[in-house]
Design a protein around this motif. Structure first.
Motif, short mmCIF file in Angstrom:
data_model
loop_
_atom_site.label_atom_id
_atom_site.label_comp_id
_atom_site.label_asym_id
_atom_site.label_seq_id
_atom_site.Cartn_x
_atom_site.Cartn_y
_atom_site.Cartn_z
N LEU A 132 0.84 -1.22 0.17
CA LEU A 132 -0.12 -0.11 -0.07
C LEU A 132 0.98 1.14 0.10
N GLY A 133 1.93 1.12 0.84
CA GLY A 133 2.93 2.11 0.77
C GLY A 133 3.55 2.50 -0.58
N LEU A 134 3.68 1.56 -1.43
CA LEU A 134 4.16 1.59 -2.86
C LEU A 134 2.91 2.33 -3.78
N ILE A 135 1.88 1.99 -3.60
CA ILE A 135 0.64 2.54 -4.24
C ILE A 135 0.53 3.97 -3.81
N THR A 136 0.76 4.29 -2.51
CA THR A 136 0.51 5.95 -2.01
C THR A 136 1.77 6.52 -2.55
N THR A 137 2.96 5.91 -2.74
CA THR A 137 4.00 6.67 -3.29
C THR A 137 3.83 7.08 -4.77
N LEU A 138 3.28 5.97 -5.30
CA LEU A 138 3.06 6.21 -6.88
C LEU A 138 2.07 7.29 -7.17
N LEU A 139 0.83 7.47 -6.11
CA LEU A 139 0.01 8.44 -6.41
C LEU A 139 0.50 9.69 -5.87
N SER A 140 1.46 9.49 -5.03
CA SER A 140 1.89 11.04 -4.52
C SER A 140 2.61 11.88 -5.48
N LEU A 141 3.21 10.82 -6.61
CA LEU A 141 4.16 11.44 -7.50
C LEU A 141 3.58 12.33 -8.33
N GLY A 142 2.31 12.27 -8.55
CA GLY A 142 1.59 13.42 -9.22
C GLY A 142 1.30 13.18 -10.87
N SER A 143 2.39 12.27 -11.44
CA SER A 143 2.51 12.33 -13.09
C SER A 143 1.24 11.28 -13.15
N PRO A 144 0.81 11.43 -14.30
CA PRO A 144 -0.53 10.42 -14.78
C PRO A 144 0.10 9.05 -14.97
N LEU A 145 1.35 8.84 -15.59
CA LEU A 145 2.01 7.59 -15.68
C LEU A 145 2.15 6.82 -14.42
N ALA A 146 2.25 7.44 -13.42
CA ALA A 146 2.44 6.84 -11.88
C ALA A 146 1.18 6.62 -11.62
N THR A 147 0.25 7.17 -11.81
CA THR A 147 -1.30 6.93 -11.66
C THR A 147 -1.82 5.85 -12.11
N VAL A 148 -1.26 5.30 -13.46
CA VAL A 148 -1.54 4.08 -14.17
C VAL A 148 -1.09 3.11 -13.43
N ALA A 149 0.17 3.26 -13.05
CA ALA A 149 0.98 2.04 -12.40
C ALA A 149 0.02 1.86 -10.95
N ALA A 150 -0.13 2.74 -10.14
CA ALA A 150 -1.19 2.75 -8.98
C ALA A 150 -2.26 2.10 -9.10
N ILE A 151 -3.08 2.39 -10.10
CA ILE A 151 -4.28 1.77 -10.31
C ILE A 151 -3.95 0.20 -10.83
N PHE A 152 -3.09 0.02 -11.50
CA PHE A 152 -2.65 -1.21 -12.31
C PHE A 152 -2.15 -2.12 -10.75
N HIS A 153 -1.32 -1.52 -9.88
CA HIS A 153 -0.76 -2.31 -8.95
C HIS A 153 -1.80 -2.64 -7.86
N MET A 154 -3.07 -1.72 -7.71
CA MET A 154 -4.09 -1.94 -6.83
C MET A 154 -4.87 -3.26 -7.34
N VAL A 155 -5.07 -3.45 -8.53
CA VAL A 155 -5.61 -4.93 -8.96
C VAL A 155 -4.87 -5.91 -8.81
N ASN A 156 -3.41 -5.65 -9.12
CA ASN A 156 -2.54 -7.02 -8.93
C ASN A 156 -2.47 -7.32 -7.58
N HIS A 157 -2.17 -6.58 -6.79
CA HIS A 157 -1.91 -6.67 -5.30
C HIS A 157 -3.45 -7.41 -4.77
N ALA A 158 -4.43 -6.90 -5.16
CA ALA A 158 -5.59 -7.68 -4.78
C ALA A 158 -5.77 -9.17 -5.00
#
Lengths: 962, 112
Positions: free
Chosen positions: A300-326
């Protein structure tokens, strides 16, 4: 829908069947899944599905549901994993557990979670948010006879509950900034929000909400403690739902809030620390679920970090990782549950070599943990690669940003290490010894089924990402990012680039770490070195004790008191301030006093009145009777004032009430203590100070009242409702006495309430006095009676009690004669009430005075022998009459208490007003008589009761002596 | 007129508050009565001070010149409720005195 299912399961609470509730739960979850999937074609078109219901339209709130791509992705995730968890739980839960309750909570939780995801109104969102906190509390504490479960549940509720409250504040602020609570509008006005002065406040509160929910540092410690829950719950809560709610919220509000420097610093710090700490802690856990819990925190820390970066690409990664992690975390939890189920322990020091017994489960767990570690060809690898790629990029130049690649690699290495440890210790190595359950074997086919599904998903996504998850992810990402959606590619091979090198380094380093630490890990105590002592849980409990116990006690000691006087002092003081502050703030200026137009007579009357008032204040301590007499004098002065200033009704009522009150208090005086002559009158310094302070407070209040009263009275009276009443009293109420018409007609409902209060008071008085026992020093006969009896006994021709009989003989005869006159007078006052001063209140009081006089004239015993009035029935009849009159209006199609009036000719008497309000007034009259007489009778009766009490006391002492 | 009434209200408030803060229950009950006089007069005064125009409708009366009936109605109910609370408080006072044997407001005797 899940809520309905939850109720259904709750209805089955009594049954012991395992399959029925799980069937219901499974069907419900499957239904949700099907409904979500059915919505896909529309969602894929970029549409947003909405459903609105009016909720609180006056506050601009509506029960809005809204499903866009992102919400869709989450709905599928929640209901899909929910379904799998239900299947799994069907086999996991043992016969002894109350299974229906479990499924009921689970479904309710699922419903709340879906609610968060698809609510289209931020207030609604926070409501669902709180619901998830509550239901997760219930789920975690499912095995409520275990202390660990209770503590874990309480901790998670406290933390997420506080977080939810912060979130509510945050969204309120947000709504205030935007001017609407509608999610669409908020998401659309990101620039407005970011430039608003309240942005930082709103951001902090919302982040508090999200970080507590997602167990981010420094709130991470509740998650491991929540592991006391049944494993299906952990699998559900900690993979796809509860903790994902936090990151979901962050991603949801990403368009509105992200991109600022504050966002990056706050979120980035929390995320990076959590990422590293979680992974580090996870390595050193001995409990299987503990390891998974800390790894969840880290991911979750990883996802939060990704979201914090504020770049669209990072957000894509964050959403992707949410699904994968689940997917991989749910399957791992389930695998851990199977191991626990089959062997009876989760302690990694005791588990080993299970591959021999559980080859199938072992294989599945291995694939899932490889995904967790980020091994190529699995879904975890893809999102981790994206994370590494983003970590290398520079976003906001700061130390945080520069250390990110190293931190990311290190955390990656840690995660490889703990994944490896999970697999290696549990499944390989020597034969396990002294397991609680001796012969572990493969679980039932369907218990493994959910894990199989999830692992297959991991593999498919990992191998052919763009074909499998690609379109869904695209839909979700577009709905969050809108036009900013960047180009991204989901392929496995991006060439030999920096992220790949980082992955390799992490893999190798992780393996090395594990094999170096292997010996130590196999034997060390639970928890990581260095930080072992620093337990978040301890700190939390310390704080809780501090706040809820020590501070409370301190506050009680400092501020609380059992003494009435300080409390009253505070009340008066606060009352004074409450009056004073608004006036000062609004620029109140006392008006200059004008002495013109003062009637000297009026002035003289009030001079006397003021003297009497001050006299009362002086005398009340030692000369109660004198004080009472003077108080009566003040009352009379008030009464004269009412006459003088055109309020005849008030004057009549005041006069009568004054009489009744005085008699009441006179009756009470008998039971008060005598003056204690022995007390020394030396006043201590403190007492003097206290009195001075009270006097000052009193004078300040009095002076304030004078100024305010004068200002109010000299102000021109605004044209308020008075005119309406004056103009309509006759035409609509049918009466000429406007005050009476207001009481029984225009504001009849108030009067109804008021007489009800009067009745309640009378009953209370009666009840209190039934068990009344006077203080010991009031038990003896009063001095006057003693003197009278002595006088009688001294003379042979008199018998005891004669003096009392002869006392005020002539006045008492007159009083008895006056009885019928007074009754007639009461009826007269009652009848004229609608047109002239009088009415139910004053008539009732008059009649009670008539009874009072009989008590005075004949004595209690005489009056009680002859009294033919049953106060309780009068009260009941009065209340009923008033109610029935009011209800009668309903039958004629008018609102409650509408009155009708006309004049009727009566023989002998002449024209009579006959409004239905008269009946209402009759009710008032009956009730007032009943209550007043009940109170008086109850009080007066004590003088008879005391004789009995005295007699029984004497008998008791005699019996004791004998 | 207004000035006398305001001073009277002020004096009664002072006496009432002073008595309210005294330690004996009897003083408190008298103080409450006194305060209720002051408050009743105050509410009554809000409607303006007029003499000889009671709010009784006649055939040749101009309604706008009459005294304000609304505060009067309010005060009338206040008087009756005041009676009820006084009665209740009196009985509570007696019961507390019977139970504790003292007429101190705290039911515990004097503090030194």
């Amino acid at each position: 829908m899940p809520f309905v299912g939850s109720l259904l399961s709750a209805a089955l609470l009594k049954s012991s069947s395992r399959s029925l509730p799980s069937l219901i739960a499974g069907l419900v979850a499957l239904g949700c899944l099907a409904a979500s999937i059915a919505a896909y074609p529309a969602i894929a078109e970029g549409e947003i599905l909405r459903a609105n219901l009016e909720w609180l339209p006056q506050f601009g709130l509506e029960f809005a549901l809204r499903m866009d791509g992102f919400a869709w992705l989450f709905s599928v995730l929640i209901s899909g994993i929910g379904f799998l968890v239900v299947v799994y739980a069907r086999y996991y839960m043992s016969e002894d557990d109350p299974v229906p309750r479990f499924f009921s909570f689970l479904l309710a939780f699922m419903g709340a979670m879906l609610g968060i995801v698809i609510s289209g109104n931020v207030i609604l969102l926070s409501v669902f948010w709180e619901l998830t906190s509550i239901f997760s509390f219930l789920l975690i504490s499912y095995w409520h006879n275990s202390a660990a479960a209770r503590d874990g549940a309480r901790m998670s509720l406290t933390i997420t509950g506080v977080g939810g409250f912060c979130l509510l504040i945050g969204v309120l602020l947000l709504g205030n900034i935007v001017g609407s609570y509608d999610l669409d509008k908020i998401l659309a006005s990101g620039d407005v929000i970011r430039n608003h002065p309240l942005y930082l406040m709103a951001l902090i509160f919302i982040l508090l909400g999200a970080l507590t929910k997602s167990a981010q540092f420094p709130f991470h410690f509740w998650l491991p403690n929540a592991m006391a829950a049944p494993t299906p719950v952990s699998a559900f809560l900690h993979s796809a739902t509860m903790v994902k709610a936090g990151v979901f919220l962050l991603a949801r509000f990403w368009p509105a809030l992200a991109g600022s420097y504050e966002w990056f610093i706050l979120l980035g710090t929390a995320g990076i620390i959590t990422l590293l700490l979680g992974a580090y802690f996870a390595m050193f856990q001995q409990d299987l679920k503990g390891l998974l819990a800390y790894s969840t925190i880290s991911h979750l820390g990883l996802i939060t970090t990704l979201l914090s970066l504020g770049s669209p690409l990072a957000t894509v990664a964050a959403i992707f990782h949410m699904v994968n992690h689940a997917t991989f975390k749910a399957s791992l939890f389930m695998a851990a549950g199977i191991i626990d189920h089959e062997t009876g322990t989760r302690d990694m020091r005791r588990l080993s070599g299970l591959y021999r017994f559980l080859p199938f489960t072992a294989t599945l767990a291995m694939v899932a943990s490889a995904a967790m570690a980020g091994v190529p060809l699995l879904n975890g690898f893809l999102s981790k690669e994206m994370f590494f790629a983003e970590a290398v990029e520079t976003h906001a130049d700061s130390i945080l940003d520069r250390i990110l690649p190293y931190v990311a690699t290190l955390a990656g290495a840690f995660s490889v290490a703990y994944s490896l440890r999970f697999i290696h210790t549990v499944f390989f190595g020597r034969q396990p010894v002294d397991l609680p359950k001796p012969a572990p074997h493969e679980p039932p086919r369907w218990m493994r089924f959910p894990i199989e599904i999830l692992v297959v998903i991991c593999l498919i996504v990992g191998i052919v990402p763009s074909l499998s998850i690609g379109p869904f992810l695209h839909v979700a990402v577009t709905s969050v990012l809108g036009a900013d959606t960047p180009e991204y590619s989901l392929s496995i091979w991006h060439g030999f680039n920096l992220p790949l090198i980082m992955s390799m380094v992490a893999l190798v380093a992780g393996t090395v770490i594990y094999f170096v630490l292997r010996r130590y890990l196999a034997s060390c105590a639970d928890g990581p070195p260095v930080f072992r002592r620093l337990r978040g849980q301890r700190i939390f409990e310390r704080i809780l004790v501090e706040v809820s116990w020590r501070w409370a006690r301190l506050a009680e000691q400092r501020l609380g008191t059992r003494k009435l006087q300080p409390q009253l002092r505070w009340v008066v003081f606060t009352g004074f301030l409450a009056g004073m502050l608004p006036l000062t703030l609004s620029g109140f200026e006392p008006r200059p006093f004008a002495f013109s137009g003062v009637d000297p007579m009026f002035a003289v009357i009030w001079l006397i009145g003021i003297c009497l008032a001050i006299g009362t204040a002086f005398m009340a301590k030692y000369h109660r009777l004198a004080a009472l007499v003077m108080l009566g004098g003040v009352g009379l002065t008030v009464c004269i004032t009412f006459v003088w200033l055109s309020a005849p009704d008030l004057a009549v009522t005041q006069l009568l009430v004054e009489i009744v009150t005085t008699v009441l208090i006179l009756l009470g005086l008998r039971w008060l203590p005598k003056r204690n002559e022995g007390v020394d009158d030396a006043i201590t310094l403190r007492a003097r100070f206290r009195r001075f302070r009270d006097l000052a407070l009193a004078i300040v209040c009095g002076v304030g009242m004078t100024f305010v009263a004068y200002a109010v009275m000299t102000m021109p009276v605004p044209d308020a409702i008075a005119t309406y009443f004056l103009e309509n009293a006759y035409t609509e109420g049918g009466g000429r006495n406007v005050v009476n018409v207001i009481l029984v007609d225009f504001r009849g409902f108030d009067t109804l309430g008021e007489i009800a209060v009067l009745g309640i008071v009378a009953l209370t008085v009666y009840a209190l006095l039934r068990r009344f026992r006077p203080a010991a020093d009031s038990m003896s006969m009063p001095e006057q009676q003693l003197i009278q009896n002595r006088f009688d006994e001294e003379r042979p021709e008199r018998s005891a009690g004669d003096t009392v009989k002869e006392y005020l003989l002539i006045p008492s005869v007159i009083m008895q004669w006056m009885f019928p006159v007074l009754i007639t007078f009461a009826v007269y006052i009652f009848m004229r009430g609608h047109d002239l001063p009088g009415g139910g209140f004053s008539a009732g009081l008059t009649l009670s005075i008539a009874f009072l006089l009989q008590y005075l004239a004949g004595g209690t015993r005489w009056a009680e022998d002859r009294i033919r009035i049953l106060p309780l029935r009068w009260m009941g009849a009065g209340l009923l009459t008033a109610m029935v009159t009011g209800i009668g209006a309903w039958f004629l199609g008018y609102p409650f208490l509408t009155s009708h009036s006309r004049y009727i000719e009566l023989p002998l008497i002449g024209k009579m007003p006959a409004a239905t309000a008269l009946f209402f007034d009759l009710g008032v009259f009956l009730l007032v008589v009943g209550s007043a007489v009940l109170i008086l009778v109850a009080l007066a009766h004590q003088s008879i009761r005391i004789n009995r009490l005295r007699a029984s006391d004497t008998e008791k002492t005699k019996g004791g002596e004998a | 007129m207004e000035i006398i009434l305001s001073i009277a209200i002020g004096v009664m408030t002072t006496c009432g508050v002073w008595l309210l803060l005294r330690p004996r229950t009897y003083q408190v009950i008298v103080g409450l009565s006194m305060l209720s006089y002051a408050v009743n007069l105050f509410i009554f005064g809000v409607g303006g001070v007029k003499t000889n125009v009671p709010p009784l409708l006649g055939d040749d009366v101009v309604t706008s010149s009459l005294a304000d009936p609304v505060p009067q109605a309010l005060v009338l109910t206040a008087i009756v409720i005041g009676f009820a609370t006084t009665a209740l408080f009196l009985v509570v006072l007696l019961a507390s005195r019977g139970l504790t044997g003292t007429d101190h407001v705290d039911g515990r005797g004097d503090r030194k």
